[in-house]
Design an enzyme around this catalytic site. Structure first.
Site, PDB file in Angstrom:
ATOM      1  N   ALA A   4       1.876   4.885  -0.279  1.00  0.00           N
ATOM      2  CA  ALA A   4       3.192   5.029  -0.891  1.00  0.00           C
ATOM      3  C   ALA A   4       4.101   3.870  -0.517  1.00  0.00           C
ATOM      4  O   ALA A   4       4.825   3.329  -1.357  1.00  0.00           O
ATOM      5  CB  ALA A   4       3.815   6.358  -0.480  1.00  0.00           C
ATOM      6  N   ASP A   5       4.091   3.489   0.762  1.00  0.00           N
ATOM      7  CA  ASP A   5       4.914   2.354   1.197  1.00  0.00           C
ATOM      8  C   ASP A   5       4.574   1.101   0.402  1.00  0.00           C
ATOM      9  O   ASP A   5       5.457   0.398  -0.104  1.00  0.00           O
ATOM     10  CB  ASP A   5       4.668   2.067   2.678  1.00  0.00           C
ATOM     11  CG  ASP A   5       5.361   3.046   3.598  1.00  0.00           C
ATOM     12  OD1 ASP A   5       6.381   3.625   3.194  1.00  0.00           O
ATOM     13  OD2 ASP A   5       4.894   3.227   4.731  1.00  0.00           O
ATOM     14  N   MET A   6       3.288   0.798   0.301  1.00  0.00           N
ATOM     15  CA  MET A   6       2.881  -0.453  -0.329  1.00  0.00           C
ATOM     16  C   MET A   6       3.048  -0.404  -1.842  1.00  0.00           C
ATOM     17  O   MET A   6       3.337  -1.429  -2.474  1.00  0.00           O
ATOM     18  CB  MET A   6       1.452  -0.794   0.063  1.00  0.00           C
ATOM     19  CG  MET A   6       1.311  -1.121   1.538  1.00  0.00           C
ATOM     20  SD  MET A   6      -0.365  -1.622   1.978  1.00  0.00           S
ATOM     21  CE  MET A   6      -0.139  -1.999   3.726  1.00  0.00           C
TER      22      MET A   6
END
Length: 436
Positions: free
Chosen positions: A207-209
């Site tokens: 999700a972060d990336m």
């Protein structure tokens, strides 16, 4: 990853700003070019973003990964950290250090206490020179620190300000957000793993990336729009909605067919066989013929007549009998070593791959041949050299930049202040007050 409390990138509380001495002054008029310290990123000249300066108020993964992508395209990225310790994962643990070393290559490092008046003055000078600002504070923290979009707009109306948050404005926007929160809410966890087992997150910061990549794409679009209008803008890029975008075809499936998918392991319900199977030497191998021709080629390469059985004749037949098919394919694959299985199927044009671990990937012959990994010296310890991924895309018009080491805490502070027009006495006073 967005923080779930009111903290700056080092984890410092974001209460009221400390009273400081007199303002350092406006120095940005002395610097006309966007790139403050030319020559610091090898190969940046001629790159698409070689005239773009990015301020990063980022920490952990989401903000730093976004600005790393921009650095890979030639931008000058200035990572701003608190002088009391820096990014929350800097010199924190083996996994934290590894995250820091990867996503903070190709950047300049500057320390700045945003809670001090002197720090605010320096930040104003930096913001006046920047083209882009990337931040991934928790919702409302940038505003409390005095570096929110409206604050920065006073110094630079052309700035593209990118905020990576947990959620877009709405019912969830004040909730604490981490990568697994987005994976859980988006449905990613519901299809990951195996039926009748607990849900699992992806093995990397998906999700972060994903939000980072949407952030970089949005920044590029905003810069293109600024070329036309001369105006900056505020971008908000959410972890949750970005991860939902990855689930788009499953959302379409649920609505169109009134069905909710179960965890699918390593397979996919549209294809059969399409899974991981164990070889004679106990290695796991993915095998996935995705056409009738590949299915028949697979059977020929493995010297079996499974394709002649009525229950496996067509893809529809194989999907209907997938459990029995997987048992048969599992028994078949167990007759070959992993290397022979892969060699036979690759020779027949069938999609196949060993299940590499990270040690295998680092030594992968294709990655070495294509120069996909580049060396850096780690930020902590005695300068140990490791290889990390480089920008993966290739262009006929520009070469990739070479990796530079992640910066030591505040490594380039004095050089950046000099570029902004600060003299030695001013720089020394900023050090003495703790503003840098």
């Amino acid at each position: 990853m967005t923080r779930n409390d009111d903290q700056d990138p080092t984890g410092q509380p974001t209460d009221s700003r400390a009273d400081g001495g007199p303002a350092v002054g406006d120095h940005h008029e002395t610097t006309e070019a966007h790139r403050l310290v030319p020559g610091m990123l090898p190969g940046a000249d001629g790159m698409p973003l070689s005239d773009v300066t990015v301020l990063e108020l980022g920490h952990i993964i989401a903000g730093p990964f976004c600005s790393m992508v921009l650095a890979d395209l030639g931008a000058e990225v200035i990572k701003v950290e608190h002088p009391g310790g820096g990014d929350a994962v800097r010199d924190s643990s083996p996994t934290g250090n590894s995250s820091f070393n990867y996503v903070n290559r190709n950047k300049l490092g500057m320390t700045l206490d945003l809670k001090s008046d002197e720090g605010q003055d320096v930040f104003a000078d930096l913001a006046a020179e920047a083209d882009v600002l990337v931040e991934n504070f928790a919702a409302g923290t940038a505003e409390r620190l005095g570096v929110g979009y409206d604050d920065v707009l006073e110094h630079n109306e052309e700035l593209v300000y990118c905020s990576i948050k947990g959620f877009n404005a709405g019912p969830y926007d004040e909730y604490p957000a981490l990568d697994p929160v987005a994976e859980a809410l988006s449905g990613v966890m519901s299809v990951t793993g195996h039926p009748d087992q607990p849900p699992v997150r992806c093995g990397t910061s998906l999700a972060d990336m994903t939000a980072s990549l949407y952030g970089a794409i949005s920044v590029l679009a905003a810069l293109r729009q600024r070329d036309k209008t001369g105006e900056g803008q505020h971008l908000t890029v959410p972890l949750y909605e970005s991860t939902v975008a990855l689930m788009g075809y499953w959302l379409a499936y649920t609505q169109a067919y009134d069905d909710v998918p179960e965890p699918i392991g390593a397979g996919h319900p549209n294809w059969a066989p399409y899974d991981v199977y164990q070889s004679a030497d106990d290695e796991w191998v993915f095998v996935g013929p995705s056409s009738q021709g590949q299915w028949e080629a697979m059977c020929s390469a493995l010297e079996t007549d499974l394709h002649e059985l009525a229950q496996y004749a067509s893809l529809k037949d194989r999907r209907e009998h997938v459990e029995a098919l997987n048992e048969d394919i599992g028994e078949l694959c167990a007759e070959f070593s992993a290397s022979e299985l892969i060699e036979r199927l690759r020779g027949a044009g069938v999609p196949v791959a060993p299940i590499n671990d990270t040690a295998d990937v680092v030594e992968d012959e294709h990655l070495r041949a294509t120069d996909a990994l580049g060396p850096i010296n780690v930020a902590e310890g005695e300068g140990e050299q490791i290889d990390v991924p480089r920008y993966p895309a290739r262009s006929s018009a520009f070469e990739r930049v070479e990796n530079t080491d992640p910066p030591a805490l505040g490594e380039d502070t004095d050089a950046l202040l000099e570029a902004l027009g600060y003299d030695d006495d001013e720089v020394e006073r900023l050090h003495q007050t703790g503003a840098i």
